[in-house]
Write a protein that holds these residues in place. Structure first.
Motif, mmCIF file in Angstrom:
data_model
loop_
_atom_site.group_PDB
_atom_site.id
_atom_site.type_symbol
_atom_site.label_atom_id
_atom_site.label_comp_id
_atom_site.label_asym_id
_atom_site.label_seq_id
_atom_site.Cartn_x
_atom_site.Cartn_y
_atom_site.Cartn_z
ATOM 1 N N SER A 34 9.663 -52.197 15.368
ATOM 2 C CA SER A 34 9.861 -53.385 14.538
ATOM 3 C C SER A 34 10.346 -52.991 13.136
ATOM 4 N N LEU A 35 9.769 -51.939 12.576
ATOM 5 C CA LEU A 35 10.170 -51.525 11.227
ATOM 6 C C LEU A 35 11.567 -50.901 11.224
ATOM 7 N N SER A 36 11.903 -50.190 12.294
ATOM 8 C CA SER A 36 13.252 -49.627 12.394
ATOM 9 C C SER A 36 14.274 -50.755 12.434
ATOM 10 N N ARG A 37 13.947 -51.785 13.209
ATOM 11 C CA ARG A 37 14.856 -52.930 13.303
ATOM 12 C C ARG A 37 14.950 -53.629 11.946
ATOM 13 N N ALA A 38 13.826 -53.688 11.236
ATOM 14 C CA ALA A 38 13.820 -54.370 9.946
ATOM 15 C C ALA A 38 14.652 -53.619 8.918
ATOM 16 N N CYS A 39 14.500 -52.286 8.857
ATOM 17 C CA CYS A 39 15.159 -51.545 7.773
ATOM 18 C C CYS A 39 16.506 -50.978 8.203
ATOM 19 N N GLY A 40 16.795 -51.028 9.487
ATOM 20 C CA GLY A 40 18.109 -50.614 9.960
ATOM 21 C C GLY A 40 18.270 -49.114 10.128
ATOM 22 N N VAL A 41 17.169 -48.390 10.009
ATOM 23 C CA VAL A 41 17.224 -46.931 10.159
ATOM 24 C C VAL A 41 16.134 -46.535 11.149
ATOM 25 N N PRO A 42 16.428 -45.643 12.106
ATOM 26 C CA PRO A 42 15.385 -45.280 13.071
ATOM 27 C C PRO A 42 14.233 -44.524 12.406
ATOM 28 N N LEU A 43 13.035 -44.969 12.662
ATOM 29 C CA LEU A 43 11.837 -44.336 12.106
ATOM 30 C C LEU A 43 11.111 -43.671 13.266
ATOM 31 N N ASN A 44 11.150 -42.346 13.282
ATOM 32 C CA ASN A 44 10.645 -41.606 14.437
ATOM 33 C C ASN A 44 9.460 -40.724 14.063
ATOM 34 N N PHE A 45 8.651 -41.231 13.148
ATOM 35 C CA PHE A 45 7.514 -40.452 12.677
ATOM 36 C C PHE A 45 6.373 -41.411 12.376
ATOM 37 N N LEU A 46 5.209 -40.846 12.237
ATOM 38 C CA LEU A 46 4.034 -41.582 11.770
ATOM 39 C C LEU A 46 3.418 -40.734 10.652
ATOM 40 N N PRO A 47 2.641 -41.342 9.783
ATOM 41 C CA PRO A 47 2.410 -42.773 9.624
ATOM 42 C C PRO A 47 3.589 -43.457 8.946
ATOM 43 N N LEU A 48 3.705 -44.758 9.194
ATOM 44 C CA LEU A 48 4.839 -45.514 8.682
ATOM 45 C C LEU A 48 4.500 -46.080 7.301
ATOM 46 N N LEU A 49 4.455 -45.170 6.348
ATOM 47 C CA LEU A 49 4.121 -45.553 4.975
ATOM 48 C C LEU A 49 5.389 -45.955 4.230
ATOM 49 N N PRO A 50 5.271 -46.898 3.289
ATOM 50 C CA PRO A 50 6.458 -47.328 2.544
ATOM 51 C C PRO A 50 7.252 -46.163 1.956
ATOM 52 N N GLU A 51 6.555 -45.177 1.398
ATOM 53 C CA GLU A 51 7.319 -44.059 0.816
ATOM 54 C C GLU A 51 8.160 -43.345 1.871
ATOM 55 N N LYS A 52 7.589 -43.179 3.057
ATOM 56 C CA LYS A 52 8.333 -42.454 4.095
ATOM 57 C C LYS A 52 9.508 -43.280 4.619
ATOM 58 N N ILE A 53 9.323 -44.595 4.655
ATOM 59 C CA ILE A 53 10.437 -45.460 5.069
ATOM 60 C C ILE A 53 11.530 -45.414 4.002
ATOM 61 N N TRP A 54 11.101 -45.441 2.746
ATOM 62 C CA TRP A 54 12.039 -45.328 1.621
ATOM 63 C C TRP A 54 12.861 -44.037 1.737
ATOM 64 N N ARG A 55 12.180 -42.950 2.027
ATOM 65 C CA ARG A 55 12.877 -41.663 2.161
ATOM 66 C C ARG A 55 13.854 -41.678 3.325
ATOM 67 N N ALA A 56 13.394 -42.228 4.464
ATOM 68 C CA ALA A 56 14.256 -42.261 5.649
ATOM 69 C C ALA A 56 15.489 -43.118 5.371
ATOM 70 N N THR A 57 15.306 -44.164 4.580
ATOM 71 C CA THR A 57 16.391 -45.107 4.351
ATOM 72 C C THR A 57 17.368 -44.609 3.295
ATOM 73 N N MET A 58 16.823 -44.061 2.217
ATOM 74 C CA MET A 58 17.678 -43.684 1.094
ATOM 75 C C MET A 58 17.891 -42.180 1.048
ATOM 76 N N GLY A 59 17.333 -41.485 1.998
ATOM 77 C CA GLY A 59 17.401 -40.033 1.919
ATOM 78 C C GLY A 59 16.694 -39.511 0.675
ATOM 79 N N GLY A 60 15.734 -40.301 0.193
ATOM 80 C CA GLY A 60 14.988 -39.864 -0.986
ATOM 81 C C GLY A 60 15.808 -39.919 -2.267
ATOM 82 N N LYS A 61 16.973 -40.570 -2.199
ATOM 83 C CA LYS A 61 17.836 -40.571 -3.391
ATOM 84 C C LYS A 61 17.815 -41.925 -4.082
ATOM 85 N N GLY A 62 16.825 -42.727 -3.702
ATOM 86 C CA GLY A 62 16.758 -44.067 -4.295
ATOM 87 C C GLY A 62 16.582 -44.023 -5.746
#
Lengths: 279, 775
Positions: B747-775
């Motif tokens: 559900s979160l991958s669909r929401a943010c448009g980037v595949p999330l293949n790890f746990l835990p699904l913390l906002p910081e980790k989603i941010w990193r996956a999405t922006m490559g940590g360059k936000g």
């Protein structure tokens, strides 16, 4: 279970506290003042603190005062965070204090304990920093009254044996518009990645921060930037980040990069909240 | 049916809601001594010296155990690789290096601070992938010489403590038939069970040598066997008591503190010694929830029919193998998820690392394998431009098909996954859409997962039940299923009430287990409580009825075959007015002239699993468990695309539970499991520093999902009865947890448009996956 013994003292008069402290200190008892006890107990349980004696100040009338007097709100250091939320004489304190720990803990955590504690978030101090409060302490030289910005630098600068008795806030300050928010890792309960408390006085924003560095702070330098309307909000935010008065925390709650990201977003929200009306 | 299918209030409810219920640590006696552990601050180090002189001087200290002054016997469920107290080396942060026994806990604690241990640090292996590298430091150099069971496959000279292989079909053929291929890597952290009650034990050795253990355990009977195995104590000389257990989730099936407290009692002349973990110790010293790094490659034809699967699991077993090797095997057994794939190659490896060691966790390897498979299924669906649930529906495994270990499924073996998928779609309004932008930067999205699980327990695991009648015709039920919070013992009473046709409140269930008199239930694990003990209850009820009929046949002067039991009577089928109450014959019958016949009715029943086999080491072929419970799950989140935070809105599960004995309890089990799965997926997991130290072994920093943070839970059931169990029930204790992590990530991958293949699904980790940590 605490793995060491200590003596418990419950003085009946505020003046006895310091005497007792000095006597116990001279006996190598390493005394600690006790208010709510949440931090002393949890740290003692893990042997992160050791004391030979505690001096309970929680019941003393001076430390339990809470109300307005001559245009000043008096808040005794032993007032619990729950009390400040239930009777919100100072709404900003009610809101910031109401986000510390969880409800059960807040029934026990005191304003003074949170401000003087070793856990470095000390979020209850933020509203007092913004309010230019007066702090009343009691030490070997008797009562002392000081402007909080003069005696709070990362932590409250107390002399040995001195303790925080009361804080005083101008009534007028308690009605000012404010903005406060606590950002956590994900949960609704827990330590802050960032707690931002802000209020607006005479058209100017005052802002204080916790969770960003290993200490809470209010910085006039940062406030000057925040109030520099010649700059765009984005420019002001970028300059603020450069002026954070210490290393930005990088720990198990969040990396420093993420904290900066959260800070940017939160400052923007603060601008929207405080600059939109009549700005 | 009168009792089955009704939401009867569980027998322990009133004690629990009033706080009167007693747990292991509540049973204090005046003669009790207290033990306190000294644990390692290093994840991997040589122990140079353990100095106890200062600690010994503390008044009230009775004994101090160290690796030097106590046994060097090694223990472990499948491979005996673990010392009871570390003696030359520590292999994880929190490992026990000494134990102080004193008159009071405060004294024991005070002295424990004074035990001086010096270490020489060793290089740390901090993940299963690191452990798998050629040049990784070896954690067990003597792996080749450890005692072990036959069906575990360690590779000496490496950090691999078990290697299970699945070889089904022909991979070349499978890849040739695949026009679409999806490949994914996932990583899941080690976490904790976080039961409300920390682990607690006590031990006393009577003057005649009889050993009395109290333990908050899911496996009291296994403790008895292990004391026999390890210390050569005859099983008649050990009694294990287990009262109510305050949450277990697999974590209390491991045997650890029991060995320590036995040595502690021995060192104090057999006095009763009590040992209860602090929360910090419970997090790291006692075994934890297994972690996983995995790679999955799936192939399908252009229509979405799965053709091939190649899977590598690297489980994070921690410093000692214990139950982890069995979990890596369980993951191999069900490696494909509930999908039929003709060509499968899976290598499931259990790795030693310098992390706290793993034991069973609710789902037993399945939440982990399911995350790997389901994340890859999502990718495959994307590549096929197919609805992800349609892809799953199309490939759902069913009777007449072969599992990865080549079991030909029959109609009793497996439930109806397709029906579960259809119903879960309804519960989460799947067809209305799976992604909506509801406001600026606010996205609602859904994700789904399927699951299956067999129980993977010992091939001859069994359960026994005794029903003793009271003089008034009421009944006492005794069985070895531990009340770990599931309410199983109350449901067993419902099964007995149904068969005896008496009200369930006429059946008393003692909540404590006493292994000297309670019939054995193998272990209260693997969702097999009702499955096995339910059959034993029916057998015991039949046995009791036979005894009642024998007496009644003489009283009523009719052959037993002509009798029936019902409504509190035994009566003649053809002439129901000729009857005798159960009360009149429960203790035998007394004729008007004083003659007596018969005696107290005591029904006994046992049940043992049948038909299970060991797995072939080269192909994995074999029958691993009695049946597969299946289901489908979905999650809906509201995601903030600006700050990467999210709310859990709805979570739904439909599980094929067969016949449901107690609907409310069944629903509660599934909901509780969903909550646990979402908690693990969203925020749990240990944080290690580069030295392998756990940084968050406190609830201050190890967060669980709290009330108010939970979504709305929706639970549905499909009812394909098992033909092997009491009234057709199926095991559902664990299953709600299994697909939740995958569904949340989806559900979160669909929401943010980037595949999330790890746990835990913390906002910081989603941010990193999405922006490559360059936000």
């Amino acid at each position: 279970m605490i793995g060491f013994n200590f003596d418990y003292y419950r003085p009946t008069d505020v003046t006895q506290t310091v005497q007792l402290y000095q006597t116990l200190a001279s006996q190598e008892k390493h005394p600690e003042y006790l208010a709510g006890g949440t931090e002393l107990i949890t740290m003692a349980r893990l042997d992160q603190i050791r004391m030979g004696a505690v001096i309970d100040i929680g019941h003393l009338p001076e430390a339990s005062a809470y109300g307005f007097h001559n245009g000043q709100l008096i808040i005794g250091s032993a007032i619990t965070l729950t009390q400040t939320s239930k009777t919100p004489h100072f709404p900003l304190l009610a809101e910031v204090g109401g986000e510390v720990a969880d409800h059960t803990a807040r029934n026990q955590i005191t304003v003074g304990g949170n401000i003087c504690g070793r856990i470095y978030y000390r979020e209850a101090v933020l509203p007092f920093l913004l309010a230019d409060s007066t702090v009343i302490t009691l030490g070997p030289n008797g009562f002392r009254s000081a402007a909080i910005m003069d005696v709070f630098d990362k932590r409250l600068r107390l002399h040995r044996g001195e303790w925080l008795v009361q804080l005083m806030v101008d009534r007028a300050i308690t009605t000012l518009p404010f903005y406060s928010v606590k950002r956590r890792k994900l949960d609704q309960i827990g330590y802050p990645l960032l707690t931002l408390a802000a209020l607006k006085k005479d058209g100017l924003i005052r802002a204080a921060f916790s969770g960003l560095c290993a200490f809470p702070f209010r910085s006039t330098e940062i406030e000057d930037i925040l109030n520099n309307r010649d700059l765009s909000k984005m420019e002001r935010i970028s300059q603020v980040i450069d002026k954070v008065p210490g290393p930005i925390l990088d720990d198990l709650l969040a990396s420093s990069e993420y904290r900066i990201f959260v800070l940017r977003n939160t400052l923007m929200e603060m601008f929207l909240a405080l600059e939109s009306e009549g700005a | 049916m009168e009792t089955v299918g009704h939401s009867v209030i569980r027998k322990d409810a009133f004690q629990k809601v009033t706080g009167a219920a007693e747990y292991t640590a509540d049973r204090k006696t005046v003669d009790t001594l207290y033990a306190k552990l000294v644990i390692s601050p290093y994840a991997h180090a040589k122990i140079l010296n353990v100095g106890i002189a200062r600690a010994q001087k503390v008044t009230g200290v009775r004994a101090i155990l160290t690796g030097q002054n106590t046994t060097h016997l090694l223990t472990g469920e499948e491979i005996r690789d673990r010392p009871i107290i570390a003696y030359d080396r520590v292999r994880y942060y929190g490992e026990v290096v000494a134990v102080v026994i004193a008159d009071s806990l405060a004294t024991a604690k005070q002295a424990a601070y004074l035990v001086d241990v010096s270490y020489s640090p060793l290089p740390v292996v901090n993940s299963p992938t690191e452990a798998f590298q050629q040049d990784a430091p070896l954690i067990h150099e003597n792996l080749g010489s450890y005692k072990k069971i036959e069906h575990v496959y360690p590779i000496p000279g490496t950090n691999i403590c078990n290697h299970n292989k699945i070889r089904k079909g022909n991979m070349d053929k499978g890849w040739q038939a695949s026009t679409v291929i999806a490949e994914r890597s996932v990583t899941l952290p080690i976490a904790d069970h976080a039961a409300m009650e920390t682990r607690s034990v006590s031990c006393e050795i009577l003057p005649n040598g009889h050993v009395i253990i109290h333990s908050a355990s899911q496996a009291p009977f296994a403790i008895k066997r292990w004391f026999d195995n390890l210390f050569n104590l005859p099983q008649s000389k050990i009694t294990v008591y287990t009262p109510l257990v305050g949450g277990a989730y697999g974590g209390k099936s491991a045997i650890q503190l029991e060995f320590i407290v036995y040595l502690a009692s021995k060192a104090t002349g057999g006095q009763k010694v009590s040992l209860t973990n602090s929360r910090e110790e419970d997090f790291v010293t006692s075994p934890v929830h297994i972690g996983l790094d995995a790679q999955v490659k799936l192939g399908s034809d252009s229509e979405g029919n799965l053709q091939a699967a190649e899977i590598l699991f690297l489980f994070d077993g921690g410093g000692y193998s214990d139950k982890a090797t069995d979990m890596s095997k369980a993951a191999a057994v069900d490696c494909t998820g509930p999908y039929h794939i003709e060509n499968v190659r899976c290598d499931s490896l259990c790795m030693y690392t310098n992390h706290p060691y793993a034991t069973s966790f609710r789902g037993f390897g399945h939440p982990e394998l399911t995350f790997a498979i389901e994340r890859t299924m999502d990718l495959l669906a994307e590549k096929l431009s197919m609805d992800p649930l349609e892809l799953r529906w199309k490939n759902a495994i069913t009777w007449g098909q072969l599992t990865p270990t080549q079991v030909m499924l029959n109609k009793s073996d497996i439930g109806d996954t397709k029906q579960c998928i259809e119903e879960v779609k309804g519960l989460i309004d799947w067809d209305e859409g799976t992604r909506f932008e509801v406001a600026e930067n606010i996205v609602r999205a859904k994700g789904a997962s399927c699951f299956w699980k067999t129980s993977n327990i010992e091939t001859n695991a069994g359960s026994g039940v005794i029903l003793t009648f009271n003089e008034d015709g009421t009944v006492n039920l005794s069985c070895g299923v531990v009340e770990i919070g599931t309410g199983s013992r109350s449901v067993l009473a419902q099964i007995a009430a149904e068969r005896l046709d008496i009200p369930v409140d006429q059946i008393y269930v003692k909540m404590d287990i006493d292994t000297s008199i309670t019939p054995e239930h193998w272990k209260t694990v693997a969702s097999r409580g009702l499955w096995m003990a339910g059959r034993a209850v029916l057998r015991a009820a039949e046995d009791a009825i036979g005894q009642l009929f024998w007496v009644a046949s003489q009283v009523l002067r009719a052959p037993p075959d002509d009798l029936e039991i019902g409504g509190g009577y035994v009566y003649i089928k053809s002439e129901p007015r000729k009857r005798v109450t159960i009360q009149e014959i429960a203790y035998g019958y007394v004729y008007p002239n004083g003659n007596g016949i018969g005696g107290q009715v005591i029904g006994r029943g046992v049940y043992t699993l049948v038909g299970m086999t060991y797995l072939d080491p080269d192909t994995g072929k074999g029958d691993p468990g009695p049946d597969w419970t299946v289901g489908a799950q979905a999650v809906e989140v509201e995601f903030n695309a600006r700050d990467f935070t999210y709310k859990l809105l709805r979570a739904a599960t439909v599980v094929d539970a067969g016949t449901i004995i107690n609907p409310k309890l069944a629903e509660g089990q599934v909901m509780g499991a969903m909550n646990m799965g979402l908690s693990y997926a969203s925020r749990e997991g240990f944080i290690f520093d580069k030295y392998g130290r756990v940084l968050n072994n406190q609830f201050r920093t190890y967060k669980l999902l709290r009330y108010g943070e939970n979504p709305e839970y929706k639970v549905g059931f499909v009812h394909t009865p098992s033909r092997e169990t009491a009234y057709g029930l199926r095991g559902i204790g664990e299953h709600g947890v299994i697909g939740m992590p995958a569904a949340l990530a989806s559900s979160l991958s669909r929401a943010c448009g980037v595949p999330l293949n790890f746990l835990p699904l913390l906002p910081e980790k989603i941010w990193r996956a999405t922006m490559g940590g360059k936000g």
